[in-house]
Design a protein around this motif. Structure first.
Motif, PDB file in Angstrom:
ATOM      1  N   ARG A  50     -13.848   8.436 -37.561  1.00 21.99           N
ATOM      2  CA  ARG A  50     -13.201   8.632 -38.862  1.00 21.99           C
ATOM      3  C   ARG A  50     -11.690   8.503 -38.733  1.00 21.99           C
ATOM      4  O   ARG A  50     -11.021   7.940 -39.597  1.00 21.99           O
ATOM      5  CB  ARG A  50     -13.574  10.014 -39.420  1.00 21.99           C
ATOM      6  CG  ARG A  50     -13.236  10.166 -40.881  1.00 21.99           C
ATOM      7  CD  ARG A  50     -13.745  11.465 -41.491  1.00 21.99           C
ATOM      8  NE  ARG A  50     -15.000  11.935 -40.970  1.00 21.99           N
ATOM      9  CZ  ARG A  50     -15.183  13.151 -40.452  1.00 21.99           C
ATOM     10  NH1 ARG A  50     -14.207  14.022 -40.421  1.00 21.99           N
ATOM     11  NH2 ARG A  50     -16.363  13.519 -39.985  1.00 21.99           N
ATOM     12  N   GLN A  51     -11.130   9.022 -37.635  1.00 18.92           N
ATOM     13  CA  GLN A  51      -9.685   8.904 -37.416  1.00 18.92           C
ATOM     14  C   GLN A  51      -9.283   7.439 -37.221  1.00 18.92           C
ATOM     15  O   GLN A  51      -8.230   7.005 -37.706  1.00 18.92           O
ATOM     16  CB  GLN A  51      -9.259   9.733 -36.205  1.00 18.92           C
ATOM     17  CG  GLN A  51      -9.350  11.223 -36.439  1.00 18.92           C
ATOM     18  CD  GLN A  51      -9.087  12.018 -35.165  1.00 18.92           C
ATOM     19  OE1 GLN A  51      -9.318  11.544 -34.055  1.00 18.92           O
ATOM     20  NE2 GLN A  51      -8.609  13.237 -35.331  1.00 18.92           N
ATOM     21  N   LEU A  52     -10.103   6.669 -36.521  1.00 22.67           N
ATOM     22  CA  LEU A  52      -9.836   5.240 -36.358  1.00 22.67           C
ATOM     23  C   LEU A  52      -9.908   4.523 -37.707  1.00 22.67           C
ATOM     24  O   LEU A  52      -9.085   3.667 -38.016  1.00 22.67           O
ATOM     25  CB  LEU A  52     -10.827   4.613 -35.385  1.00 22.67           C
ATOM     26  CG  LEU A  52     -10.590   4.900 -33.902  1.00 22.67           C
ATOM     27  CD1 LEU A  52     -11.798   4.477 -33.091  1.00 22.67           C
ATOM     28  CD2 LEU A  52      -9.346   4.202 -33.411  1.00 22.67           C
ATOM     29  N   LYS A  53     -10.893   4.897 -38.521  1.00 20.31           N
ATOM     30  CA  LYS A  53     -11.054   4.293 -39.842  1.00 20.31           C
ATOM     31  C   LYS A  53      -9.833   4.528 -40.715  1.00 20.31           C
ATOM     32  O   LYS A  53      -9.390   3.646 -41.432  1.00 20.31           O
ATOM     33  CB  LYS A  53     -12.293   4.875 -40.513  1.00 20.31           C
ATOM     34  CG  LYS A  53     -12.546   4.357 -41.910  1.00 20.31           C
ATOM     35  CD  LYS A  53     -13.750   5.036 -42.510  1.00 20.31           C
ATOM     36  CE  LYS A  53     -13.987   4.547 -43.933  1.00 20.31           C
ATOM     37  NZ  LYS A  53     -15.148   5.216 -44.531  1.00 20.31           N
ATOM     38  N   ARG A  54      -9.272   5.715 -40.628  1.00 22.06           N
ATOM     39  CA  ARG A  54      -8.095   6.067 -41.439  1.00 22.06           C
ATOM     40  C   ARG A  54      -6.807   5.451 -40.897  1.00 22.06           C
ATOM     41  O   ARG A  54      -5.770   5.509 -41.546  1.00 22.06           O
ATOM     42  CB  ARG A  54      -7.929   7.578 -41.478  1.00 22.06           C
ATOM     43  CG  ARG A  54      -8.982   8.279 -42.271  1.00 22.06           C
ATOM     44  CD  ARG A  54      -8.718   9.762 -42.288  1.00 22.06           C
ATOM     45  NE  ARG A  54      -9.813  10.481 -42.890  1.00 22.06           N
ATOM     46  CZ  ARG A  54     -10.121  11.724 -42.621  1.00 22.06           C
ATOM     47  NH1 ARG A  54      -9.410  12.407 -41.735  1.00 22.06           N
ATOM     48  NH2 ARG A  54     -11.133  12.303 -43.218  1.00 22.06           N
ATOM     49  N   GLY A  55      -6.853   4.923 -39.696  1.00 15.73           N
ATOM     50  CA  GLY A  55      -5.659   4.318 -39.109  1.00 15.73           C
ATOM     51  C   GLY A  55      -4.741   5.344 -38.465  1.00 15.73           C
ATOM     52  O   GLY A  55      -3.538   5.104 -38.354  1.00 15.73           O
ATOM     53  N   GLU A  56      -5.292   6.484 -38.025  1.00  9.87           N
ATOM     54  CA  GLU A  56      -4.481   7.520 -37.393  1.00  9.87           C
ATOM     55  C   GLU A  56      -4.038   7.107 -35.992  1.00  9.87           C
ATOM     56  O   GLU A  56      -3.086   7.657 -35.455  1.00  9.87           O
ATOM     57  CB  GLU A  56      -5.248   8.839 -37.352  1.00  9.87           C
ATOM     58  CG  GLU A  56      -5.466   9.431 -38.729  1.00  9.87           C
ATOM     59  CD  GLU A  56      -6.234  10.735 -38.706  1.00  9.87           C
ATOM     60  OE1 GLU A  56      -6.264  11.412 -37.653  1.00  9.87           O
ATOM     61  OE2 GLU A  56      -6.824  11.079 -39.747  1.00  9.87           O
ATOM     62  N   PHE A  57      -4.750   6.156 -35.400  1.00  4.61           N
ATOM     63  CA  PHE A  57      -4.348   5.619 -34.095  1.00  4.61           C
ATOM     64  C   PHE A  57      -3.770   4.230 -34.320  1.00  4.61           C
ATOM     65  O   PHE A  57      -4.347   3.413 -35.031  1.00  4.61           O
ATOM     66  CB  PHE A  57      -5.547   5.522 -33.149  1.00  4.61           C
ATOM     67  CG  PHE A  57      -6.110   6.848 -32.738  1.00  4.61           C
ATOM     68  CD1 PHE A  57      -5.529   7.564 -31.710  1.00  4.61           C
ATOM     69  CD2 PHE A  57      -7.217   7.377 -33.388  1.00  4.61           C
ATOM     70  CE1 PHE A  57      -6.055   8.783 -31.326  1.00  4.61           C
ATOM     71  CE2 PHE A  57      -7.745   8.586 -33.010  1.00  4.61           C
ATOM     72  CZ  PHE A  57      -7.160   9.304 -31.977  1.00  4.61           C
ATOM     73  N   ARG A  58      -2.637   3.949 -33.708  1.00  8.07           N
ATOM     74  CA  ARG A  58      -1.992   2.643 -33.816  1.00  8.07           C
ATOM     75  C   ARG A  58      -2.274   1.865 -32.531  1.00  8.07           C
ATOM     76  O   ARG A  58      -2.019   2.359 -31.436  1.00  8.07           O
ATOM     77  CB  ARG A  58      -0.478   2.782 -33.979  1.00  8.07           C
ATOM     78  CG  ARG A  58      -0.013   3.713 -35.071  1.00  8.07           C
ATOM     79  CD  ARG A  58      -0.292   3.262 -36.452  1.00  8.07           C
ATOM     80  NE  ARG A  58       0.378   2.038 -36.791  1.00  8.07           N
ATOM     81  CZ  ARG A  58       0.168   1.409 -37.928  1.00  8.07           C
ATOM     82  NH1 ARG A  58      -0.672   1.893 -38.806  1.00  8.07           N
ATOM     83  NH2 ARG A  58       0.793   0.294 -38.185  1.00  8.07           N
ATOM     84  N   PRO A  59      -2.800   0.642 -32.639  1.00  9.24           N
ATOM     85  CA  PRO A  59      -3.075  -0.128 -31.424  1.00  9.24           C
ATOM     86  C   PRO A  59      -1.790  -0.550 -30.715  1.00  9.24           C
ATOM     87  O   PRO A  59      -0.826  -0.960 -31.350  1.00  9.24           O
ATOM     88  CB  PRO A  59      -3.848  -1.342 -31.933  1.00  9.24           C
ATOM     89  CG  PRO A  59      -3.599  -1.408 -33.377  1.00  9.24           C
ATOM     90  CD  PRO A  59      -3.219  -0.038 -33.844  1.00  9.24           C
ATOM     91  N   ALA A  60      -1.794  -0.415 -29.416  1.00  8.84           N
ATOM     92  CA  ALA A  60      -0.646  -0.820 -28.604  1.00  8.84           C
ATOM     93  C   ALA A  60      -0.698  -2.308 -28.285  1.00  8.84           C
ATOM     94  O   ALA A  60       0.318  -2.916 -27.975  1.00  8.84           O
ATOM     95  CB  ALA A  60      -0.617  -0.014 -27.313  1.00  8.84           C
ATOM     96  N   VAL A  61      -1.885  -2.882 -28.356  1.00 15.05           N
ATOM     97  CA  VAL A  61      -2.057  -4.293 -28.022  1.00 15.05           C
ATOM     98  C   VAL A  61      -3.165  -4.865 -28.906  1.00 15.05           C
ATOM     99  O   VAL A  61      -4.089  -4.156 -29.289  1.00 15.05           O
ATOM    100  CB  VAL A  61      -2.375  -4.474 -26.511  1.00 15.05           C
ATOM    101  CG1 VAL A  61      -3.679  -3.844 -26.135  1.00 15.05           C
ATOM    102  CG2 VAL A  61      -2.341  -5.919 -26.100  1.00 15.05           C
TER     103      VAL A  61
END
Length: 178
Positions: free
Chosen positions: A87-98
């Motif tokens: 759910r946190q990934l879906k909301r965009g709470e994590f920003r991809p580094a690559v």
């Protein structure tokens, strides 16, 4: 646009005026040098493949088929991890580094690049990456999640938010070495 006046219709004094103005003019010599195009930007694909990517390929089996629903949204959380990670990934709470773009690659090339990406993230201590597989025929869209499920460092993944590619991409959350 003005019409051209034929030379025969011009008065004699204008013809003489023209002859006087071009007296002594020499024709230009053709140098026969063709126009040289300026070289455009050279697009070089950033390859993440390190010296021994095959050492990481043993995690990926093409025969393994994970169970995913037929919906457009893919979600996976490793057993024993926090179930809210997807759910946190879906909301965009994590920003991809690559970001890894797999467009135009064969399955074998995509598998190699994905393995190299996971090794690179482990080496650089990145905990989130975006894998863009595209929609197309859906071949990589089906294979990539099956490969990711098999890797021990993948904690969770989810279909990316709109800003990272939506149905054509996955946000992947990884374990970082301590």
């Amino acid at each position: 646009m003005r019409k051209k006046t034929p030379v025969s219709n011009l008065p004699d004094e204008e013809k003489q005026l023209f002859r006087d103005s071009v007296t002594g003019a020499r024709p230009l010599q053709q140098d026969k040098i063709p126009f040289a195009r300026q070289p455009g930007k050279v697009r070089m694909a950033a390859t993440l493949t390190n010296s021994s990517p095959d050492s990481h390929l043993f995690y990926f089996s093409d025969q393994y088929e994970g169970f995913f629903s037929d919906s457009q949204t893919l979600a996976f959380v490793q057993t024993g991890d926090d179930p809210t990670l997807a759910r946190q990934l879906k909301r965009g709470e994590f920003r991809p580094a690559v970001v890894l773009d797999l467009h135009g690659l064969t399955q074998q090339q995509a598998k190699t690049e994905l393995a190299a990406l996971l090794a690179y993230c482990e080496q650089q201590h990145f905990n989130c990456a975006c894998v863009v597989h595209g929609k197309g025929l859906g071949i990589l869209a089906k294979r990539v999640p099956n490969w990711l499920v098999q890797h021990p460092n993948v904690r969770a993944f989810h279909t990316a938010p709109t800003e990272w590619g939506r149905d054509g991409a996955l946000l992947v959350l990884l374990r970082t070495p301590t």
